[in-house]
Design an enzyme around this catalytic site. Structure first.
Site, mmCIF file in Angstrom:
data_model
loop_
_atom_site.group_PDB
_atom_site.id
_atom_site.type_symbol
_atom_site.label_atom_id
_atom_site.label_comp_id
_atom_site.label_asym_id
_atom_site.label_seq_id
_atom_site.Cartn_x
_atom_site.Cartn_y
_atom_site.Cartn_z
ATOM 1 N N ASP A 111 0.812 -1.218 0.000
ATOM 2 C CA ASP A 111 0.000 0.000 0.000
ATOM 3 C C ASP A 111 0.847 1.270 0.000
ATOM 4 O OD1 ASP A 111 -2.100 -1.844 0.328
ATOM 5 O OD2 ASP A 111 -2.004 -1.675 2.503
ATOM 6 N N GLU A 138 -11.407 0.976 -3.503
ATOM 7 C CA GLU A 138 -10.784 1.465 -2.265
ATOM 8 C C GLU A 138 -9.484 2.189 -2.600
ATOM 9 O OE1 GLU A 138 -10.294 -2.161 -0.093
ATOM 10 O OE2 GLU A 138 -8.827 -2.975 -1.485
#
Length: 549
Positions: free
Chosen positions: A43, A217
């Site tokens: 991420d 997301e």
């Protein structure tokens, strides 16, 4: 005449050689090898301040939380610390290993760095921290109880307004299918530190709701040529992971989905390609000082099928913004092993070399940045003293949730070794050694045990004792050396009394036991130093070495 001008000719020839050498060298060193952060660094989020780049990653239930890296050239990255390094910032207690800190986003605005993220677990929720110098400490958390979702993102518009985007439930709270989520945006007052205005749903479901896209997301918003571009992850974090893009003339939408989405995925590529990277997505963009755009994103390197122990790693790629939409990789295009960045590297790419030959002699006043604890220590049980690491065992074993006396670092390569030198405090029921760890239910442990004045070396998993040998000639006042070796099929433990001649302990162990596919979750495997006792006994480690094989 000939002699008079010969030196001038020689100087010109020498100058030409130097010029060619520099040209070749600069071309070579500007070529960057993927991944730029090997091992469990998922991420990624990135920002630039003048000529300095800063990158952060998710840390889940490891402490300190959110590793932060610095670079001058996008090629050479150095960890400068952790964002959440105090108990007052991050107090992990019994969260699952894939709970904790999710998807941090780092941004710079008005001489301040903002790090916004989600804590999954006890007293969880969304919050942000700030600093004016990321090489020093960050503030205590500023909580955002109104933000009901995950993956928050700050966006600072050029009109002075600030916004928070995030992944949340669909507007009516009635998802049409599993994984049906939305992207929301809401204005935020930085001075009052509070949400203002109404929240607005800007993406419902993803690229095409009729196709039932899942898990939209990781939103990141950018403004280019007075147009707002929103990039998001979609498809879940596994094989179908991708990155998609939307755009709008207004920050509150409506947002148009790019008809050729996704702009990044490795789905359906041939398995026999030279450089296999899967599960790519969760990208972030940064603009260089010269106006070039660069993407960082996560990907996985399986050693077989969908099996990998190194977790989600950080990759880099030029963004093609020659057209109306930004493209990371075209459909069917594989992640390249090497790319040329628009910034010439200042030196040879160093992170890979450092990671492949890593040593800690424990001769500093604090642990190296690569070390982590499992959750937040509730009291101090380790000491660095006289070039040694002393771990005072506590009564939390490695197979229970809590904060065991474990200090670990990432397994960054499928083929690697981790070794250490160990000495035990005598006279107490103590076990100490090394652990290959994914979570409390999936690990391999190799420890020295003292039982009834006898010493044993033992290998076990969460469910069984695999092999135990009595050490008949062991002197606890002298060092014993332990090592774990990993290849693409097996782990093998070793021990030695002189660090020269090594003996195997038991048979080879299935490496897939610590893969994400078997163990589940979002993290990679760790190699670590460990001790356990109910009597506060000490285990003393002289050094630890990790190296790529």
């Amino acid at each position: 005449m000939e002699n008079k001008y010969k030196p001038t000719f020689e100087i010109k020839r020498l100058f030409y050689k130097v010029f060619v050498f520099c040209l070749i060298s600069s071309t070579a060193i500007s070529q960057v090898q993927n991944p730029i952060l090997e091992g469990f660094y998922p991420d990624p989020s990135i920002c630039r301040v003048d000529n300095d780049y800063y990158l952060v990653n998710s840390s889940f239930s490891y402490f300190p939380g959110v590793p932060i890296f610095h670079s001058k050239d996008l090629a050479n990255w150095k960890q400068i610390g952790h964002v959440l390094d105090r108990k007052s910032q991050l107090n992990l207690t019994t969260e699952g290993m894939s709970g904790g800190i999710y998807a941090p986003s780092i941004r710079y605005y008005n001489k301040t760095f903002y790090l916004i993220t989600t804590l999954i677990g006890e007293n969880g929720g969304n919050f942000y921290v700030t600093t004016d110098n990321p090489k020093k400490s960050w503030s205590d958390p500023i909580k955002l109880p109104e933000i009901k979702g995950i993956d928050p993102e700050f966006f600072f518009d050029d009109n002075g307004k600030s916004y928070i985007l995030y992944n949340g439930a669909v507007a009516d709270g009635k998802p049409l299918y599993g994984g049906h989520r939305s992207i929301w945006i809401q204005e935020y007052d930085l001075n009052l530190k509070k949400i203002i205005g109404e929240k607005v749903e800007i993406v419902n479901g993803g690229t095409d709701i009729s196709q039932k896209p899942i898990w939209v997301e990781g939103p990141h918003l950018f403004k280019k040529n007075n147009t707002y571009y929103l990039i998001c992850a979609q498809g879940g974090t596994g094989y179908n992971h991708s990155e998609v893009v939307f755009k709008s003339n207004s920050i509150f939408g409506p947002y148009e989905s790019y008809e050729k989405n996704p702009i990044l995925t490795q789905k359906d590529l041939p398995e026999n390609r030279d450089f296999v990277v899967t599960s790519t997505g969760h990208a972030d963009f940064v603009e260089t000082k010269k106006g070039d755009w660069i993407a960082v994103y996560l990907g996985c390197q399986p050693y077989e099928g969908d099996y990998y122990n190194t977790g989600r790693e950080t990759f880099i790629q030029n963004v093609d913004w020659s057209g109306e939409w930004p493209i990371i990789l075209k459909p069917g295009e594989a992640v390249p092993k090497k790319i040329n960045l628009p910034i010439v590297a200042l030196k040879k790419q160093s992170f890979s070399e450092y990671s492949a030959n890593w040593v800690d002699q424990f001769d500093n006043s604090k642990l190296k940045n690569e070390w982590n604890f499992i959750r937040t220590p509730q009291h101090n049980w380790h000491t660095l003293k006289d070039g040694k690491l002393e771990i005072t065992a506590n009564n939390v074993p490695i197979n229970e949730k809590g904060n065991p006396a474990f200090i670990g670092r990432r397994q960054q390569h499928a083929q690697a070794e981790f070794s250490t030198s160990l000495q035990l405090e005598t006279g107490k029921n103590l076990e100490a050694g090394i652990v290959a760890f994914q979570n409390e239910n999936f690990f391999y442990k190799c420890v020295i045990k003292q039982l009834s004045n006898k010493y044993y070396i033992s290998i076990s998993s969460a469910v069984e004792e695999i092999k135990t040998l009595e050490l008949t000639n062991f002197n606890p006042n002298e060092n014993i050396y332990l090592k774990i070796s990993s290849d693409k099929k097996a782990y093998q433990f070793y021990y030695s009394f002189d660090n020269v001649y090594w003996k195997t302990i038991g048979d080879k162990l299935d490496v897939k036991h610590l893969s994400s596919k078997v163990a589940g979750g979002y993290i990679g495997a760790y190699f670590g130093l460990y001790s356990y006792s109910k009597e506060n006994a000490k285990a003393i480690f002289d050094w630890a070495i990790y190296k790529k094989k």
